[in-house]
Design an enzyme around this catalytic site. Structure first.
Site, short mmCIF file in Angstrom:
data_model
loop_
_atom_site.label_atom_id
_atom_site.label_comp_id
_atom_site.label_asym_id
_atom_site.label_seq_id
_atom_site.Cartn_x
_atom_site.Cartn_y
_atom_site.Cartn_z
N LYS A 154 0.83 -1.21 0.00
CA LYS A 154 0.00 0.00 0.00
C LYS A 154 0.87 1.27 0.00
CE LYS A 154 -2.27 -1.07 3.84
NZ LYS A 154 -1.66 -2.35 4.22
N ARG B 105 -9.64 0.75 9.16
CA ARG B 105 -9.25 -0.61 9.52
C ARG B 105 -10.32 -1.32 10.32
NH1 ARG B 105 -3.29 0.24 9.28
NH2 ARG B 105 -2.16 -1.61 9.90
N ARG C 218 11.29 -6.02 4.65
CA ARG C 218 11.16 -4.60 4.99
C ARG C 218 11.75 -4.31 6.37
NH1 ARG C 218 5.13 -2.23 5.01
NH2 ARG C 218 4.97 -3.43 6.92
N ARG D 243 11.33 -0.76 11.84
CA ARG D 243 10.07 -0.98 12.55
C ARG D 243 10.15 -2.27 13.36
NH1 ARG D 243 4.98 -0.06 8.60
NH2 ARG D 243 4.04 -1.22 10.33
N ARG E 237 -0.51 -9.05 13.77
CA ARG E 237 -1.02 -8.06 12.81
C ARG E 237 -1.87 -8.73 11.73
NH1 ARG E 237 4.35 -5.51 11.12
NH2 ARG E 237 3.17 -4.14 9.72
P1 AMP Z 1 0.75 0.36 9.41
O1 AMP Z 1 1.94 1.21 9.15
O2 AMP Z 1 -0.44 0.76 8.60
O3 AMP Z 1 1.05 -1.10 9.31
O4 AMP Z 1 0.32 0.63 10.93
C1 AMP Z 1 1.20 0.34 12.01
C2 AMP Z 1 0.41 0.24 13.29
O5 AMP Z 1 -0.26 1.48 13.57
C3 AMP Z 1 -0.72 -0.80 13.30
O6 AMP Z 1 -0.25 -2.10 13.61
C4 AMP Z 1 -1.64 -0.23 14.37
O7 AMP Z 1 -1.14 -0.49 15.68
C5 AMP Z 1 -1.54 1.27 14.13
N1 AMP Z 1 -2.55 1.73 13.15
C6 AMP Z 1 -2.30 2.26 11.92
N2 AMP Z 1 -3.46 2.58 11.31
C7 AMP Z 1 -4.45 2.25 12.15
C8 AMP Z 1 -5.88 2.32 12.08
N3 AMP Z 1 -6.51 2.80 10.98
N4 AMP Z 1 -6.58 1.86 13.14
C9 AMP Z 1 -5.98 1.38 14.26
N5 AMP Z 1 -4.65 1.27 14.38
C10 AMP Z 1 -3.88 1.71 13.34
#
Ligand code: AMP
Length: 190
Positions: free
Chosen positions: A14, A89, A128, A134, A146
């Site tokens: 994404k 989400r 990654r 991360r 996740r």
């Molecule tokens: P990502 O970079 O999108 O994988 O997000 C990393 C982390 O941020 C996720 O594992 C969640 O803990 C938090 N996070 C990101 N976007 C959301 C969302 N829309 N709702 C809830 N938690 C989020």
């Protein structure tokens, strides 16, 4: 105005595709994961709150995420549109986003879902993790969580948009360019 939800599990690509889309379509990128990481880096209260959820690969509570996105949209002036990446989400987040956009006379143009098999996702996230820094990419247990959270809490969001006739699935395995051109074909028909 183009308002696109770019959907898919962690590691689906994404972020990579969003970068290309913002260049081509001149729209703004709203990645909730990136916004949380920015808050974390700056040591804000919001960042501290989000950290404990992110560390475990759990979702940050809906009201926190929605408030942050609301602010981000409000801070943008004369935008041509947005790509929502990693948001919504949960179905509650999707409903809140609809309300937010509707109140401005806007709406979601469509959701593009990047479809990638689970073993490929794990491979990509591990890769990654070598450079992203991360911690949630580097620990198998966090990655497992996740993916579980994605299946349980996030996959229903695709049905939410499907019911509105707004879901398009795209094969997320292939070269970055191949996937991007499949995305553009969809976006150009919005
Ligand atoms: P990502 O970079 O999108 O994988 O997000 C990393 C982390 O941020 C996720 O594992 C969640 O803990 C938090 N996070 C990101 N976007 C959301 C969302 N829309 N709702 C809830 N938690 C989020």
């Amino acid at each position: 105005m183009l308002n696109i939800v770019l959907f898919g599990p962690p590691g689906a690509g994404k972020g990579t595709q969003s970068e290309k889309m913002i260049q081509k379509y001149g729209i703004e990128h709203i990645s909730t994961g990136d916004l949380f990481r920015k808050h974390l880096g700056e040591g804000t209260e919001l960042g501290k709150l989000a950290k404990k959820y992110m560390d475990e690969g759990n979702l940050v509570p809906d009201e926190v995420v929605i408030g942050m996105v609301d602010e981000r949209i409000k801070s943008s002036k004369d935008s041509e549109g947005f790509i929502f990446d990693g948001f919504p989400r949960t179905v509650a987040q999707a409903e809140a986003l609809d309300e937010l956009l509707n109140s401005k006379g806007l709406g979601i143009s469509g959701m593009i879902s990047l479809e990638v098999p689970e073993d490929e996702l794990r491979k990509r996230i591990k890769e990654r993790g070598k450079t992203s820094g991360r911690t949630d990419d580097q620990d198998d247990k966090k990655v497992d969580n996740r993916i579980r959270v994605y299946k349980e809490e996030t996959m229903p969001v695709a049905q939410y948009y499907q019911k509105q006739g707004k879901l398009t699935k795209i094969d997320g395995v292939g070269s970055i360019e191949e996937i991007f051109s499949a995305i553009c074909e969809v976006v150009d028909n919005y």
